[in-house]
Design an enzyme around this catalytic site. Sequence first.
Site, PDB file in Angstrom:
ATOM      1  N   LYS A 175       0.884  -1.162   0.000  1.00 31.25           N
ATOM      2  CA  LYS A 175       0.000   0.000   0.000  1.00 31.25           C
ATOM      3  C   LYS A 175       0.919   1.208   0.000  1.00 31.25           C
ATOM      4  O   LYS A 175       1.451   1.603   1.035  1.00 31.25           O
ATOM      5  CB  LYS A 175      -0.918   0.030   1.218  1.00 31.25           C
ATOM      6  CG  LYS A 175      -1.798   1.285   1.256  1.00 31.25           C
ATOM      7  CD  LYS A 175      -2.355   1.543   2.640  1.00 31.25           C
ATOM      8  CE  LYS A 175      -3.070   2.890   2.704  1.00 31.25           C
ATOM      9  NZ  LYS A 175      -2.190   4.058   2.467  1.00 31.25           N
ATOM     10  N   CYS A 284      11.716   9.359  11.473  1.00 33.43           N
ATOM     11  CA  CYS A 284      11.609   8.896  12.855  1.00 33.43           C
ATOM     12  C   CYS A 284      12.960   8.824  13.545  1.00 33.43           C
ATOM     13  O   CYS A 284      13.014   8.602  14.753  1.00 33.43           O
ATOM     14  CB  CYS A 284      10.907   7.536  12.917  1.00 33.43           C
ATOM     15  SG  CYS A 284      11.804   6.227  12.068  1.00 33.43           S
ATOM     16  N   GLU A 385       5.765  13.892  18.840  1.00 38.63           N
ATOM     17  CA  GLU A 385       6.425  14.001  17.553  1.00 38.63           C
ATOM     18  C   GLU A 385       5.823  15.127  16.712  1.00 38.63           C
ATOM     19  O   GLU A 385       4.611  15.171  16.500  1.00 38.63           O
ATOM     20  CB  GLU A 385       6.306  12.670  16.796  1.00 38.63           C
ATOM     21  CG  GLU A 385       7.122  12.616  15.524  1.00 38.63           C
ATOM     22  CD  GLU A 385       7.086  11.247  14.886  1.00 38.63           C
ATOM     23  OE1 GLU A 385       8.135  10.590  14.806  1.00 38.63           O
ATOM     24  OE2 GLU A 385       5.991  10.823  14.457  1.00 38.63           O
TER      25      GLU A 385
END
Length: 504
Positions: A175, A284, A385
């Site tokens: 995906k 990240c 974050e």
Amino acid sequence: MVERKKYCVNGEWKDSKTEQWMNITNSSTGEVMAQVPCCTADEVEEAIAAAAAAFPAWSQTSISKRTQMMFRWRNILVEHLDELTLLCAKELGKTLSEARGDVLKAIEPTELACATPFISQGSASLQVTSGFDTATYRMPLGVVAGIVPFNFPAMIPWGWMVPLAIATGNTVVLKAADQTPLTSMRILELFYEEGGFPKGVVNLITCDRKEAEIFLTDPRVKAVTFVGTTRVGKHIYSIASAHGKRVQAQCEAKNHALVLEDADLESATNAIINSTYGCAGMRCMALPVIVVQESIADRFVAMLKEKAMAMKVGCAYDPETKLGPVVSAEHKAKVCQWIQTGIDEGAELVLDGRDIVVPGFEGGYFVGPTIFDHVKPGMSVGDREIFGPVTLIKRVKDFEEGLALMNANPFANGSVIFTQSGYYARQFELRTDGGMVGINVGIPVPSAYFPFSGNKESFFGDQHVLGLDGVRFYTRAKTVTKHWYDEQSHKKAMDTWEGTVERI
């Protein structure tokens, strides 16, 4: 007329029957580059069916042949490095250097996959007990679903997900990220056109979350590998694992660096500039929080601000650019809202990147380097974050206070220390919660030969991506015990457990 892209099933690019299309923009200009389909549920299931149909033949293809194809595939990626770099820079906003690194980080795990005959070996022993031999093999799982984030359109689908999955005999449905699918789509074109892989080994769709839920429950899907937010990662882990699937969910981070007073401050600041603003903070393993010993904090903040202000913010594919745009207008608005939140929470705004304009690229999604000082515990801007070029400074008295502050964070992807002290470096290595640790290294991402090993709220699953963890994730153990009868066998009494270990 904007091009409408297709989805790929069984090696064929097909027109979607959807009525919902998603715009893909050039992050530096804001112009629409293409539209991709929000594939229907039937089209997602079609992709799964194609992968399932391709699995028997591909899984039984010899390891040596699969490996030779991976060698050829690695060389094709190298040949198209410049093309893929430019495409990645346009759709995502990474600088040319960062985009090139993205593609190289897809090539690196492909090189690891070329070692599959060695790294996927099991174990065996003859004469485990009298007349019995036992061997364990690593077997492919079946169909693997890869759910891809926007921030690494080459590395994550074509580095973290595809190479080890297919080299060990699995088939894949990707995906692709709905904001940055073009690089991944182009790589898949090369996979079939030049790589010569069998049809259906890798399939690709773009869809909404509702349709992606099919991966979590469809019995034909044996494993799900995901990169994205912690909220979604927890959901995927809970649902897919409840349906008996392997799950590997790489999630959010709020990586911290501890800068001690004995650090080489010039080198540390250079590394921090690279790690906190590289990829516009959209990774990240960015380093958004710097925990600084009070005795050097004023000097460090001044040096960081000076270096940040010297960065050229501009078009991603301008070779002189050091900080490119973020991925979309929506993401820019989100980052700017976080900056306002930091102001509202009482942090000191040292450098504000919200109003930056790049001449000639006024429609781009630019956010300049932003720095907050005196970020206190409990401020959400310092704990959650942001995924943008925003640096938060937290001041501490000493090593122990700094380490405790860092370990209090719920995320534990990476952690870094800058120091010249072997003692403190070793204490940090031993006691930090970070899964990937840097000692005077701003981005402690290991090479593909080692696992990308986040902890706590940054990872859900049993085996990480890459390294031997990756091989184990994509394979299951099959243990075979063998015994050959001789003419005396029928005269021996059969024990309750055949081949039980003899006792003296």
